[in-house]
Design an enzyme around this catalytic site. Structure first.
Site, mmCIF file in Angstrom:
data_model
loop_
_atom_site.group_PDB
_atom_site.id
_atom_site.type_symbol
_atom_site.label_atom_id
_atom_site.label_comp_id
_atom_site.label_asym_id
_atom_site.label_seq_id
_atom_site.Cartn_x
_atom_site.Cartn_y
_atom_site.Cartn_z
ATOM 1 N N CYS A 50 5.704 7.024 3.355
ATOM 2 C CA CYS A 50 4.326 6.839 2.922
ATOM 3 C C CYS A 50 3.676 8.164 2.548
ATOM 4 C CB CYS A 50 3.508 6.134 3.996
ATOM 5 S SG CYS A 50 3.444 6.998 5.574
ATOM 6 N N ALA A 221 6.415 -6.045 10.066
ATOM 7 C CA ALA A 221 7.085 -5.941 11.369
ATOM 8 C C ALA A 221 8.203 -4.904 11.349
ATOM 9 C CB ALA A 221 7.642 -7.311 11.774
#
Length: 450
Positions: A50, A221
């Site tokens: 990210c 998840a």
């Protein structure tokens, strides 16, 4: 040949460009095959998180290798090179190793000392190894980088406190919901009204203790989603629901905190009741559009909704931030929040940086020896082959020698070869890993056809 790293990160590029450059794990095998098929690249590892997208490669020549990687990034992002070249950083050889060691140590992260990046470095290397894209040079580099990351976290306190993006996201949510921060303090935008709703709407419950009593929905998840759920449990969130594309993963994660799992198809319905939405999927396009949240707000009766989207690419359409009652924060906001609390870890960062320098010196000694060894061995093998061939040709003229004389000839010829090779091998070993060493090595290869 040089080891190079070419990439861009949260410090050099805006979030929308980082989104375009992201190469998720599913796409990495094809990307690696593309890289190592290019004319001037040998080995390759792709590290895409990210906060960064970086290509580590072994380049036969620096400038052509840089062009190969730049063109690869352009094709992956569907952008022209001139649209992102100014945001790229480039390091080679010693500087490339130092950069990777800082990344693995968490010194180059948005969250100083974060632990998640070490696992991401390991995964990137494992994928490259499984695809046959990482060879001796990058295997040595990445193996040492993992050792550096582990040592930093063992010998310093840089990872104490908030040491991951997921933990920071939960802390950011707690601050907002406790009224300690307003959107203006975090984003620089105008603050919303307390409820973000018309005066006639029912007031939202005030959560004076951060997340205590909050109803939270986590979407995703994976590793980041797991970090969010664990941090939420520690922060005292009363209800945690987990939505994921794979229901079994959502169920397993929700069970860890006595939460509930739900399929992504029920996402919009679930948003009618929660106080906080945290998203961290690996989707390449938004999973919640502006229109989706308009429908959700109509069902919420004017209650505000806090959304923290730490996915890259973003899970939530950024334009949804304009909806009344919605506070939408992303990775840029999270970085600004983190920056406010870094002072206490600066000293540990200095200690960690000193250890990185120490480890870099250790790595260079090992790398230089490893790089020179195959060439030196090849040179000695070539010389030994010449020696034994010439002795065989002279066998007829040496037939009258007894065993002791033959041993003397053998020792003499071995000694001559050893003395002739001594200076070249010492010099190439001493210069290994430097531009001069590369020139010497190339000269030896050409002169002796190695």
């Amino acid at each position: 040949m040089s080891v190079v790293v070419i990439g861009l990160n949260h410090r050099t590029a805006p979030l929308d460009l980082l989104e375009r450059m992201t190469i998720d794990t599913a796409r990495q095998p094809k990307a690696l095959a593309d890289l190592v098929s290019r004319s001037h690249l040998g080995e390759a590892v792709v590290l895409s998180t990210c906060n960064r997208t970086e290509v580590y490669a072994v380049a036969e020549k620096f400038h052509p290798g840089f062009s190969d990687v730049r063109d690869f990034l352009a094709e992956q992002s569907f952008l022209a090179p001139e649209d992102f070249s100014d945001h790229l950083y480039v390091h080679h050889d010693d500087a490339a190793a130092a950069h990777l060691f800082k990344v693995a140590a968490g010194l180059d992260s948005a969250v100083l000392g974060e632990h998640e990046v070490l696992g991401q470095v390991r995964t990137a290397w494992e994928v490259a190894r499984s695809e046959g894209a990482a060879g001796a040079r990058l295997n040595l580099l990445f193996r040492h980088a993992l050792e550096v990351g582990k040592r930093i976290r063992t010998e310093t306190a840089i990872g104490e406190g908030i040491a991951s993006a997921s933990a920071a996201a939960v802390a950011l949510a707690a601050h907002h919901m406790a009224g300690w921060l307003t959107p203006a303090e975090t984003t620089g935008a105008s603050p919303l009204p307390p409820t973000g709703a018309p005066e006639c709407a029912a007031p939202a419950p005030r959560l004076d203790h951060g997340l205590a009593g909050a109803r939270v929905l986590v979407v995703g998840a994976g590793e980041m989603g797991e970090g969010l759920v664990v941090a939420l449990a520690e922060a005292g969130a009363s209800e945690v629901a987990v939505a994921n594309r794979t229901p079994a993963h959502a169920e397993a994660l929700a069970a860890r905190v006595d939460g509930r799992a739900l399929p992504l198809s029920e996402l919009r319905g679930a948003l009618a009741d929660v106080d906080l939405l945290l998203t961290s999927t690996g989707a390449q396009t938004a999973i919640l559009e502006h229109a989706d949240l308009e429908e959700v707000l109509a069902a919420r009766g004017g209650r505000p909704l806090l959304i923290i989207d730490i996915a890259v690419p973003r899970d939530v359409d950024p334009s949804a931030a304009a909806l009344p009652g919605v506070t939408l924060l992303d990775m840029d906001d999270l970085r600004r929040f983190i920056e406010r609390g870094l002072a206490g870890r600066r000293q540990e960062a200095e200690r960690a940086a000193a250890l990185v320098d120490e480890e870099l010196d250790r790595y260079l000694v090992v790398a230089e020896a490893r790089l020179a060894a195959p060439l030196v061995a090849a040179l000695r093998d070539r010389a030994e082959g010449v020696r034994t061939t010439e002795l065989a040709r002279a066998a007829g003229r040496l037939g009258g020698l007894d065993a002791r004389q033959r041993a003397a000839v053998e020792a003499l010829t071995r000694g001559i070869v050893a003395k002739l090779l001594h200076e070249p091998t010492v010099r190439v070993k001493d210069a290994a890993g430097t531009p001069r060493g590369d020139r010497l090595a190339q000269t030896l290869r050409e002169l002796f056809d190695l």
